[in-house]
Design an enzyme around this catalytic site. Structure first.
Site, short mmCIF file in Angstrom:
data_model
loop_
_atom_site.label_atom_id
_atom_site.label_comp_id
_atom_site.label_asym_id
_atom_site.label_seq_id
_atom_site.Cartn_x
_atom_site.Cartn_y
_atom_site.Cartn_z
N SER A 125 -103.65 -31.82 -72.54
CA SER A 125 -105.05 -31.90 -72.10
C SER A 125 -105.84 -32.83 -73.00
O SER A 125 -107.00 -33.11 -72.70
CB SER A 125 -105.68 -30.50 -72.10
OG SER A 125 -105.46 -29.88 -73.34
N HIS A 168 -101.44 -33.79 -65.73
CA HIS A 168 -102.33 -32.75 -66.26
C HIS A 168 -102.71 -31.77 -65.17
O HIS A 168 -103.48 -32.10 -64.26
CB HIS A 168 -103.58 -33.41 -66.87
CG HIS A 168 -104.48 -32.46 -67.56
ND1 HIS A 168 -105.83 -32.67 -67.70
CD2 HIS A 168 -104.25 -31.26 -68.16
CE1 HIS A 168 -106.37 -31.67 -68.34
NE2 HIS A 168 -105.43 -30.80 -68.63
N GLU A 179 -104.34 -34.50 -62.76
CA GLU A 179 -104.68 -35.83 -63.28
C GLU A 179 -103.37 -36.54 -63.63
O GLU A 179 -102.59 -36.04 -64.44
CB GLU A 179 -105.55 -35.72 -64.54
CG GLU A 179 -106.98 -35.29 -64.26
CD GLU A 179 -107.85 -35.28 -65.51
OE1 GLU A 179 -108.95 -35.85 -65.49
OE2 GLU A 179 -107.42 -34.70 -66.53
N ASN A 227 -111.64 -33.12 -68.67
CA ASN A 227 -112.10 -32.47 -69.90
C ASN A 227 -113.25 -33.22 -70.57
O ASN A 227 -114.04 -32.63 -71.31
CB ASN A 227 -110.94 -32.28 -70.87
CG ASN A 227 -110.09 -31.09 -70.48
OD1 ASN A 227 -110.60 -30.14 -69.86
ND2 ASN A 227 -108.82 -31.11 -70.80
N1 CAA Z 1 -102.57 -17.05 -60.55
C1 CAA Z 1 -102.43 -17.21 -59.23
N2 CAA Z 1 -103.45 -17.03 -58.34
C2 CAA Z 1 -104.63 -16.63 -58.85
C3 CAA Z 1 -104.84 -16.43 -60.22
C4 CAA Z 1 -103.74 -16.65 -61.09
N3 CAA Z 1 -103.84 -16.49 -62.42
N4 CAA Z 1 -106.12 -16.05 -60.41
C5 CAA Z 1 -106.70 -16.01 -59.19
N5 CAA Z 1 -105.79 -16.38 -58.25
C6 CAA Z 1 -106.01 -16.51 -56.81
C7 CAA Z 1 -106.31 -15.20 -56.13
O1 CAA Z 1 -105.13 -14.59 -55.71
C8 CAA Z 1 -107.16 -15.65 -54.96
O2 CAA Z 1 -106.34 -16.21 -53.95
P1 CAA Z 1 -106.79 -16.24 -52.40
O3 CAA Z 1 -108.13 -16.91 -52.34
O4 CAA Z 1 -105.72 -17.05 -51.80
O5 CAA Z 1 -106.83 -14.83 -51.97
C9 CAA Z 1 -107.97 -16.80 -55.54
O6 CAA Z 1 -107.21 -17.28 -56.66
C10 CAA Z 1 -109.32 -16.33 -55.97
O7 CAA Z 1 -109.09 -15.30 -56.93
P2 CAA Z 1 -109.97 -13.99 -57.08
O8 CAA Z 1 -110.60 -13.64 -55.74
O9 CAA Z 1 -109.19 -12.93 -57.77
O10 CAA Z 1 -111.06 -14.38 -58.13
P3 CAA Z 1 -112.07 -15.53 -58.06
O11 CAA Z 1 -112.53 -15.81 -56.69
O12 CAA Z 1 -113.05 -15.17 -59.10
O13 CAA Z 1 -111.24 -16.81 -58.55
C11 CAA Z 1 -110.50 -18.33 -60.14
C12 CAA Z 1 -110.62 -16.87 -59.78
C13 CAA Z 1 -109.50 -19.00 -59.23
C14 CAA Z 1 -109.97 -18.38 -61.58
C15 CAA Z 1 -111.89 -19.03 -59.97
O14 CAA Z 1 -112.86 -18.28 -60.68
C16 CAA Z 1 -111.93 -20.42 -60.46
O15 CAA Z 1 -111.54 -21.36 -59.76
N6 CAA Z 1 -112.42 -20.63 -61.71
C17 CAA Z 1 -112.47 -21.94 -62.33
C18 CAA Z 1 -111.12 -22.25 -62.92
C19 CAA Z 1 -111.12 -23.59 -63.57
O16 CAA Z 1 -112.08 -24.32 -63.67
N7 CAA Z 1 -109.93 -23.95 -64.11
C20 CAA Z 1 -109.75 -25.18 -64.83
C21 CAA Z 1 -109.84 -24.91 -66.29
S1 CAA Z 1 -109.71 -26.40 -67.22
C22 CAA Z 1 -108.05 -26.62 -67.41
O17 CAA Z 1 -107.22 -25.83 -67.03
C23 CAA Z 1 -107.65 -27.90 -68.02
C24 CAA Z 1 -107.63 -28.02 -69.44
O18 CAA Z 1 -107.08 -28.98 -69.90
C25 CAA Z 1 -108.29 -27.06 -70.34
#
Ligand code: CAA
Length: 296
Positions: free
Chosen positions: A130, A151, A163, A201
């Site tokens: 990242s 990424h 990415e 990021n």
């Molecule tokens: N693994 C698999 N599926 C997951 C999961 C996991 N850990 N967490 C949630 N899900 C799935 C759920 O099963 C659900 O699926 P459906 O819509 O198909 O039913 C969906 O994701 C939504 O989950 P929830 O209803 O339980 O919860 P939510 O609506 O609050 O979503 C979330 C959870 C997907 C994490 C959402 O809050 C989200 O998109 N958050 C932002 C995440 C984000 O920005 N990630 C990037 C981080 S930066 C990075 O990773 C890069 C880096 O270099 C640091």
């Protein structure tokens, strides 16, 4: 992937992937690759780490079965496509290696040194870093033109973006094959340059860092700052909850890279972020970050 030398290069793509590192990101990448129909070798250093990765994949697939997205047969064939192990020789025949070990240049360079001794000369090497320079990592392998950033985002099975980060020497063929592979995993690839933070990021982390400044200045509580961004900007989760999901140590590391590499004070990490990391409050993985978690 049989590579044809000279101009008639094979663009048929990737059918076998080696994933190095069975943590949250590596397990997620292995899962989506197997769901995309690819044969996957999942490698980590100990049986315990490998087994933890396999358990993560099994629970991710269970989630899909419970929701009726896939049936038990499909789940079983995804699992059957994944060969877990600790012996790097298992990746000798793969077309693509995706490295997802800890975020340390030395650790990643050591992995790529060992990987290069095992794989064929046409294998594409990708890192899920990242924050580390793709060009610098590519400098540690015999074929830097076949080295690229891939990424993924957490949680990998859910987040649509990959990415594709081109280092200075990444050739067009490598970028095109990895772009195609990401598409076959159901992701949307975006090609970005090898500049600190890449695109996501560079934008996301300063926002999280600013939310931490706002919290420490008493603008609002952690819950309220998150509510502001979920209800006021339609983010799926607030910046402090997202920092807890990513890991506060990871956020700090990325801010330090942005700050150090650009030399611009606008990227200075918030002192509260440093304190949280020093206190071991790293977010979900330790049960406490800006919010508390019971299931750590
Ligand atoms: N693994 C698999 N599926 C997951 C999961 C996991 N850990 N967490 C949630 N899900 C799935 C759920 O099963 C659900 O699926 P459906 O819509 O198909 O039913 C969906 O994701 C939504 O989950 P929830 O209803 O339980 O919860 P939510 O609506 O609050 O979503 C979330 C959870 C997907 C994490 C959402 O809050 C989200 O998109 N958050 C932002 C995440 C984000 O920005 N990630 C990037 C981080 S930066 C990075 O990773 C890069 C880096 O270099 C640091």
């Amino acid at each position: 992937m049989a590579r044809v030398d000279g101009n008639a290069r094979d663009m048929t793509g990737i059918s076998k992937v080696g994933v190095i590192g069975a943590g949250t990101m590596g397990a997620g990448i292995a899962q989506v690759a197997a769901q995309g129909g690819m044969d996957v070798v999942l490698i980590d250093t100990t049986d315990e780490f490998v087994q933890r990765g396999v358990s993560r994949i099994e629970s991710g697939l269970r989630r899909l079965v419970d929701k009726g997205r896939i049936d038990a047969n499909a789940r079983d064939s995804v699992i059957a496509r994944i060969a877990p192990g600790t012996d790097l020789e298992l990746i000798a025949e793969v077309d693509l290696v995706v490295e997802a070990v800890i975020e340390s240049f030395d650790a990643k360079a050591a992995v790529f040194r060992d990987v290069s001794d095992v794989v064929g000369s046409s294998t594409i090497l990708a890192t899920n870093t990242s924050s580390i320079s793709i060009t610098a990592l590519a400098g540690t392998v015999p074929h830097p033109e076949q080295f690229v950033g891939m990424h993924f985002f957490n949680p990998v099975p859910v987040m649509k973006l990959v990415e594709v980060v081109r280092g200075l020497q990444t050739d067009d063929r490598t970028a095109a094959i990895v772009h195609d592979a990401a598409t076959r995993l159901g992701k949307t690839p975006v090609t970005v340059a090898d500049i600190p933070g890449f695109a996501a990021n560079r934008i996301l982390m300063p926002m999280i860092n600013e939310a931490i400044f706002a919290l420490s200045e008493g603008v609002a509580s952690a819950d309220d700052i998150d509510t502001v961004m979920t209800l006021g900007a339609s983010h799926p989760m607030g910046p402090l909850a997202l920092a807890d999901l990513i890991g506060l140590d990871v956020c700090l590391h990325i801010m330090e890279v942005l700050h150090g590499d650009f030399g611009d004070s606008k990227y200075r990490p918030a002192p509260l972020l440093r304190q949280m990391v020093a206190a071991g409050r790293l977010g979900r993985k330790t049960g406490q970050g800006f919010h508390q978690y019971e299931d750590a």
